[in-house]
Every structure is written in structure tokens, then in C-alpha cells.
Scaffold this motif. Structure first.
Motif: not given
Length: 380
Positions: A248, A251, A302-304, A307, A310, A314-315, A318, A373
Motif C-alpha cells: 500500500r 502504491t 498498481c491496484t491490479r 493490492i 484490488g 478502483q485504480g 485512485l 484503500l
């Protein structure tokens, strides 16, 4: 028409024309013009003198270097050639030729305004320290954040005193700031709020040991500094406390750096319209669009992949939020520096300025990333 028709007999007895007043008769004196045709005195008396005509300037001038200047004893009109006749005025004073066009100045290359070599070297060094401490021992990374907070507080309070005469107490701020970061990592948000309240109280009490003049502005600046630097940095420690905390935090750092890089790259190359010229003249609307685009792409990746649980959409959200908060944070510190009349908060980091010049976009972005997050994937 013969040459004699151009002769104009001067008055009788003029030296140098009818003869010489000294030397041999009939021979011009030294420096006089050659004599004209010989006339007897009686004939000269019967001849009506013609009025003298001013000398017409001949191109080339005389020995005195002045065009058209009448020289005593100069050549008579009968000795002048056809080229000596009066010439049109436009020939005597020709129109000046227009100046040759000057070559256009070479366009100046855009400059970053900083030593890029030093900036890249310092950035890489800081990245190695952060990544190593982040994934080896979490407590070490908490210590790195605490040190950055203390140095940032020192830079901020020093500039306030130098430029505005505001004496925000550094000792309670430094102790309370470090305690805030540790409390946030150990006790969560509740511990961070308690540490913040105690730090503000310590600032109020500490300042009472000095004269009352300027008390209000000093404690106000102290409470502001406590909130601006250590309290916002505490959200990094809150992210780290989660099970996937290092990812986190990574990211959060990547998105902020990518946003700043996209804004710089696009703004430097395509920037035309100023975003906030009264606050930060270097920032452009095109740069903001570049920050949003870069951050959204990086956020989806990054979220894929970094996280847990994630998703790419959502990324995107974000990344958009990070681009906006990072830009606002940068503008916020620019406003502070403009009010103080300085360019950088410090000189500790070559090519970057001071610690606060690197934390300007990170500090306001930390609570945004932590909150999103938590909403997207939870707090653990």
C-alpha cells in the motif's frame, strides 16, 4: 556649343583669374585655378559681367572633403565637364536603402531550472533507502518517516522565523511529531489523534516561557506545523500497519511520483496555458492533464497487481484522486513559499531543495490514498 560658352567672366581684377597679383603676369599664383581666356581691359569693360552662379556640387567632392563647398581659386565654370551640371535632387540625396533584415533570434531551449543529474541521483538514493527499509523491517521505515518529519519541521520553523519573525517552538513539535508517527503505526488513527492533541497542548505551554508579545502568532504557527507535517505523515504509518502495508505504501509512493513526473513531462513539452500563474507560474493545465493520465494508468496497474483484492477501475479512481491531491499539495506549499519570499524550503537535497520540497505533494496525498484503500479493500 563650345567650352567657352560656359565661361562666366568674374569681376575685373580678380586675382587668379585674369592674372596674378604677384609673380609673372598672366600666370596663376600657386593654389589658384588656371586662367581663362585672355581679354583686353577695354574689351572687359565693354563686356557686361554675368552674375556668378553658385558652384554645383560634383560627386567626389574637393580636397576639403565637403560636398558642394565653394573653394576660392577653384576651377571656373568653363572648365567643368558635363557631369558637373546640376543633377536632380533625388540623385543628390538618394533615398536610404532599407536595412537588411536581421536574422531571427534562435529559440531558447526550455530548461528544467534544476540540476537534473543531482536530482536523479538523490532521488534514486532516497528510493533505495525507502524500498529497503519498507520491505525488510517495517519499524525501520517508521523511523525513516519520523526522521523526515523532524527535518521537515526544522526547515519550516526556520523559514518562518527568518522571513516572518514567527518563533514556532521546535522542541515540542519535533518530539510530538515523531510520537505522532509512532502512535499511528502502533495504535492506529486513535493514537494519531491523541498524539496530535498532546503536541498542540505542548506547543501552547512551551511558548509560555517567553514574553507574551507574539504569543498568538507563534502558537498558531506551531499548531499549523504540527498538523501540516507530522499529522499528515501519520497516514503513511496507518497504511503500513495493514497486512499488505508495504504494498500500500509502495502504491502511494509510486502514484505520487508518477503524477509529478507526468505533470512535469507533459507540461514541459506541451504546456501553454497557466494553471495558477499567481501561485506557481510553472504549472500548466496541460501538465495537470498529464498528471491525471499518468496517475490513472499507474493506479490501474498498481491496484491490479500490488493490492490484494484490488481492481483496475478502483485504480483509475485512485490515480485521479492522487493527481488532484498531489497538485493541490504542491500548490499549497508554493503558496507558503511565495508568502515567505523563498524558492526552496532548504538545501539539504541537491537538485531538490529541502525535505519539505519533496514532501509537498506526498503529505496531502497520504490521507487520500489511505481512505480510498480502506473503502476499496478494507483496513487490514
Amino acid at each position: 556649343m563650345s567650352d567657352s560658352s560656359w565661361a562666366v567672366p568674374p569681376p575685373v581684377g580678380q586675382a587668379g583669374y585674369w592674372g596674378s597679383t604677384e609673380g609673372r603676369p598672366g600666370r596663376p599664383a600657386q593654389g589658384d585655378a588656371p586662367a581663362g581666356p585672355a581679354y583686353d581691359a577695354p574689351e572687359a569693360q565693354r563686356t557686361r559681367p554675368m552674375p556668378l552662379v553658385p558652384d554645383v556640387p560634383a560627386y567626389g567632392g574637393g580636397q576639403d572633403g565637403v560636398r558642394g563647398a565653394a573653394r576660392p581659386g577653384g576651377p571656373s565654370l568653363r572648365d567643368q565637364t558635363f557631369q558637373d551640371r546640376p543633377v536632380p535632387a533625388e540623385t543628390q540625396n538618394p533615398e536610404p536603402m532599407p536595412d537588411a533584415p536581421h536574422p531571427a533570434p534562435a529559440p531558447q531551449k526550455k530548461s528544467a531550472g534544476r540540476d537534473l543529474t543531482a536530482a536523479i541521483g538523490v532521488g534514486v538514493g532516497l528510493g533505495v533507502v525507502i524500498i529497503a527499509s519498507l520491505f525488510i523491517v517495517k519499524a525501520v521505515f517508521v523511523g525513516v518517516v519520523a526522521v523526515a518529519v523532524v527535518v521537515g519541521l526544522w526547515e519550516l520553523t526556520s523559514r518562518l522565523q527568518e522571513r516572518k519573525g514567527i518563533k514556532a517552538p521546535l522542541v515540542p513539535l519535533a518530539v510530538g511529531g515523531a510520537a505522532m508517527v509512532v502512535a499511528g503505526y502502533v495504535r492506529g488513527a486513535e493514537g494519531a489523534w491523541v498524539a496530535m492533541a498532546l503536541t498542540a497542548l505542548a506547543v501552547l505551554v512551551w511558548r509560555m516561557t517567553e514574553p507574551p508579545e507574539g504569543y498568538l502568532k507563534d502558537v498558531t504557527a506551531g499548531v499549523f506545523a504540527a498538523f501540516y507535517v507530522p499529522f499528515l505523515a501519520t497516514f503513511v504509518a496507518l497504511m503500513l500497519a495493514a497486512d499488505d502495508g508495504p504494498w500500500r505504501v509502495l502504491t502511494f509512493l509510486l502514484l505520487t511520483v508518477v503524477s509529478d513526473t507526468g505533470a512535469y513531462a507533459v507540461g514541459w513539452r506541451f504546456g501553454r496555458h497557466k494553471l495558477a500563474p499567481r501561485i506557481s507560474p510553472g504549472k500548466t493545465r496541460e501538465g495537470l492533464l498529464g498528471a491525471v493520465a499518468f496517475a490513472m494508468v499507474a493506479g490501474a496497474l498498481c491496484t491490479r497487481f500490488l493490492i490484494d483484492d484490488g481492481t483496475w477501475w478502483q485504480g483509475l479512481l485512485l490515480g485521479l484522486a492522487v493527481a488532484v491531491s498531489a497538485t493541490l499539495g504542491d500548490l499549497g506549499e508554493s503558496m507558503i513559499k511565495r508568502d515567505l519570499g523563498i524558492k526552496d524550503m532548504g538545501t539539504l537535497l541537491p537538485g531538490h531543495g529541502g525535505i519539505m520540497d519533496r514532501l509537498d505533494s506526498l503529505l496531502p496525498t497520504a490521507p487520500v490514498v489511505w481512505l480510498l484503500l480502506v473503502v476499496f479493500v478494507g483496513s487490514t
